[in-house]
Design an enzyme around this catalytic site. Sequence first.
Site, short mmCIF file in Angstrom:
data_model
loop_
_atom_site.label_atom_id
_atom_site.label_comp_id
_atom_site.label_asym_id
_atom_site.label_seq_id
_atom_site.Cartn_x
_atom_site.Cartn_y
_atom_site.Cartn_z
N TYR A 64 -11.87 13.86 -6.76
CA TYR A 64 -10.88 13.11 -7.54
C TYR A 64 -10.12 13.99 -8.49
CZ TYR A 64 -9.33 10.42 -11.74
OH TYR A 64 -8.41 9.99 -12.54
N LYS B 49 -5.97 15.15 -8.58
CA LYS B 49 -5.04 14.91 -9.76
C LYS B 49 -4.46 16.31 -10.00
CE LYS B 49 -5.40 10.93 -11.11
NZ LYS B 49 -4.29 10.02 -10.71
N ARG C 291 -26.10 14.19 -16.22
CA ARG C 291 -25.47 13.58 -14.97
C ARG C 291 -24.60 14.89 -14.41
NH1 ARG C 291 -20.83 9.01 -15.21
NH2 ARG C 291 -19.79 10.39 -16.49
N SER D 224 -5.16 13.44 -15.75
CA SER D 224 -6.65 13.07 -16.21
C SER D 224 -6.86 14.46 -16.89
CB SER D 224 -7.50 12.84 -15.20
OG SER D 224 -8.78 12.89 -15.52
N ARG E 100 -17.07 12.93 -26.17
CA ARG E 100 -15.91 12.49 -25.40
C ARG E 100 -14.83 12.22 -26.13
NH1 ARG E 100 -18.23 14.91 -22.21
NH2 ARG E 100 -18.70 14.39 -19.98
N THR F 191 -9.80 15.44 -16.32
CA THR F 191 -10.44 16.18 -15.47
C THR F 191 -9.77 17.43 -14.90
OG1 THR F 191 -9.99 14.77 -13.80
CG2 THR F 191 -12.03 14.12 -14.88
N ASP G 106 1.02 -1.13 -0.11
CA ASP G 106 -0.05 0.03 -0.12
C ASP G 106 0.95 1.24 -0.03
OD1 ASP G 106 -1.83 2.13 0.47
OD2 ASP G 106 -2.93 1.08 1.85
P1 NAD Z 1 -7.55 1.11 -11.70
O1 NAD Z 1 -8.19 1.44 -10.70
O2 NAD Z 1 -7.93 0.02 -12.65
O3 NAD Z 1 -5.96 0.90 -11.32
C1 NAD Z 1 -5.40 1.71 -10.40
C2 NAD Z 1 -4.53 0.52 -9.56
O4 NAD Z 1 -3.97 1.45 -8.35
C3 NAD Z 1 -5.56 -0.53 -9.05
O5 NAD Z 1 -4.76 -1.77 -9.19
C4 NAD Z 1 -5.40 -0.13 -7.42
O6 NAD Z 1 -5.45 -1.32 -6.63
C5 NAD Z 1 -4.10 0.37 -7.17
N1 NAD Z 1 -3.93 1.47 -6.04
C6 NAD Z 1 -4.86 2.26 -5.57
N2 NAD Z 1 -4.41 2.84 -4.52
C7 NAD Z 1 -3.26 2.07 -4.09
C8 NAD Z 1 -2.45 2.22 -3.07
N3 NAD Z 1 -2.64 3.26 -2.06
N4 NAD Z 1 -1.32 1.25 -3.07
C9 NAD Z 1 -1.20 0.52 -4.10
N5 NAD Z 1 -2.05 0.54 -4.94
C10 NAD Z 1 -3.11 1.27 -4.93
O7 NAD Z 1 -7.60 2.30 -12.56
P2 NAD Z 1 -7.06 2.90 -14.10
O8 NAD Z 1 -8.31 3.24 -14.80
O9 NAD Z 1 -5.95 1.84 -14.37
O10 NAD Z 1 -6.24 4.22 -13.61
C11 NAD Z 1 -4.88 4.18 -13.51
C12 NAD Z 1 -4.62 5.69 -13.13
O11 NAD Z 1 -4.98 6.50 -14.24
C13 NAD Z 1 -5.21 6.12 -11.88
O12 NAD Z 1 -4.16 6.89 -11.22
C14 NAD Z 1 -6.47 7.07 -12.53
O13 NAD Z 1 -6.85 8.18 -11.66
C15 NAD Z 1 -5.82 7.47 -13.75
N6 NAD Z 1 -6.84 7.88 -14.95
C16 NAD Z 1 -7.56 6.85 -15.32
C17 NAD Z 1 -8.64 7.09 -16.14
C18 NAD Z 1 -9.70 6.26 -16.67
O14 NAD Z 1 -10.65 6.51 -17.24
N7 NAD Z 1 -9.44 4.86 -16.32
C19 NAD Z 1 -8.65 8.23 -16.82
C20 NAD Z 1 -7.64 9.48 -16.26
C21 NAD Z 1 -6.71 9.13 -15.31
N1 UDP Z 2 -22.54 8.17 -19.94
C1 UDP Z 2 -23.79 7.74 -20.14
N2 UDP Z 2 -24.33 6.75 -19.20
C2 UDP Z 2 -23.62 6.04 -18.45
C3 UDP Z 2 -22.29 6.20 -18.43
C4 UDP Z 2 -21.81 7.76 -18.97
O1 UDP Z 2 -24.46 8.53 -20.82
O2 UDP Z 2 -24.16 4.98 -17.92
C5 UDP Z 2 -21.97 9.39 -20.61
C6 UDP Z 2 -21.42 10.59 -19.88
O3 UDP Z 2 -22.31 11.28 -19.34
C7 UDP Z 2 -20.47 10.98 -20.60
C8 UDP Z 2 -19.90 9.83 -21.30
O4 UDP Z 2 -20.63 8.84 -21.24
O5 UDP Z 2 -20.99 11.83 -21.47
C9 UDP Z 2 -18.84 9.38 -20.65
O6 UDP Z 2 -18.79 9.01 -19.53
P1 UDP Z 2 -17.61 8.33 -18.71
O7 UDP Z 2 -18.14 8.45 -16.97
O8 UDP Z 2 -17.29 7.14 -19.36
O9 UDP Z 2 -16.47 9.34 -18.69
P2 UDP Z 2 -16.10 10.97 -18.02
O10 UDP Z 2 -17.48 11.43 -17.94
O11 UDP Z 2 -15.50 10.93 -17.14
O12 UDP Z 2 -15.45 11.65 -19.48
#
Ligand code: NAD
Ligand code: UDP
Length: 343
Positions: free
Chosen positions: A150, A154, A295, A125, A231, A127, A59
């Site tokens: 969240y 970031k 949403r 991200s 998106r 975001t 962790d």
């Molecule tokens: P994920 O949840 O699948 O992977 C994250 C991993 O981190 C998991 O395996 C989890 O167990 C591990 N983790 C979390 N907290 C921990 C801790 N304290 N110690 C050790 N391990 C820990 O998510 P993902 O989609 O693979 O995303 C990876 C990264 O990318 C994240 O930082 C996320 O915020 C970022 N991100 C993801 C997305 C997306 O849409 N998936 C978009 C933008 C940014």
């Molecule tokens: N969305 C949707 N129904 C769902 C989940 C997402 O219509 O059940 C839409 C959401 O409003 C957004 C797009 O799909 O416009 C992508 O959403 P997601 O949560 O995957 O990514 P993010 O909003 O973080 O870009």
Amino acid sequence: MVNILITGGTGYIGSHTAVLLCEAGYNVHIADNFANSDPGVLNRIEQIIGKSIHFSEVDLTSSEDLDLVFKNNTFDAVIHFAGLKSVGESIKEPLKYYNNNISSTMNLLNSMHKHNVDKLVFSSSATVYGECKIVPLEETFPIGQTTNPYATSKFMQELILRDVAFASNLNVVTLRYFNPIGAHTSGLIGENPKGIPNNLCPYITQVLSGKLEMLSVFGDDYETDDGSAIRDYIHVVDLANGHLKAIEKLLQTNSSTSYNAINLGRGIGVSVLEMIKTFENATGRKVPYRVTSRRQGDLPVSYAATDKALNELDFKAERSIEQACRDSWNYQEEFNKTSASKE
Ligand code: NAD
Ligand code: UDP
């Protein structure tokens, strides 16, 4: 042999990146606590790459435990994926998010400094651009108008990394992901969220497989061509390749300190209704859906400016959205088969 530590490497994006790095000849060590992943992913990564992978169950919020990983191994660079990522959960439990995400990054930076590891790729991200309504989103645009804890976590991590990079001879590439979708073509690894998915694509694949009844389209009254939100969806293997490029760039750098934020997207906006159609074409199945209200906090349109990734990383996403939909569905089917055989 170049040694790379991948934190969060059993997660969705981390597992695909681990595979690509191993295939490119890097020596990968994964650190994860399975907060949002399954230990079985390690076996599945090994099946794909055909050899064993180094792993530490740790962790990152425990500075002592994390430091032991650095003490017992040698790393040339780190890719830091570990973090919690659910927007909804972060609104309900902000402290959990700030604690986990900020502490993990602080502990990692301390251990890297102590053990002279000076290259880091960080998962950020789109975001962080928050409520910015100008598209495509460019890296020079102001960040921090965030709408949930969240995203704020970031943003805060980006600020911390920038400050620490310049004060302590660290080179950082921050990658701002748009919307990762898809899965490895083997069907062995993919996105496997715990509980009901929040994101569009895993929700659709669970509707397609009959696990969930119907998709809710969050709003069809946006000022877009078909009224649904837009998106920038990018195949997770392309995204993983962006990390490979970032690591290559960091390993070549002569500079003693740098901070660089780069978008990873396709630069193409796709609406929710277009995604539904693409899934239907890719799978030959209907996606039952109903339109509901918007949403809260959702932007109408978000997609990336991709010039910087091309110019500085030589990165361009290659895979189509159709391919991503096919791969997501293939993964969902493989996953359902494995779950059924366990019951
Ligand atoms: P994920 O949840 O699948 O992977 C994250 C991993 O981190 C998991 O395996 C989890 O167990 C591990 N983790 C979390 N907290 C921990 C801790 N304290 N110690 C050790 N391990 C820990 O998510 P993902 O989609 O693979 O995303 C990876 C990264 O990318 C994240 O930082 C996320 O915020 C970022 N991100 C993801 C997305 C997306 O849409 N998936 C978009 C933008 C940014
Ligand atoms: N969305 C949707 N129904 C769902 C989940 C997402 O219509 O059940 C839409 C959401 O409003 C957004 C797009 O799909 O416009 C992508 O959403 P997601 O949560 O995957 O990514 P993010 O909003 O973080 O870009």
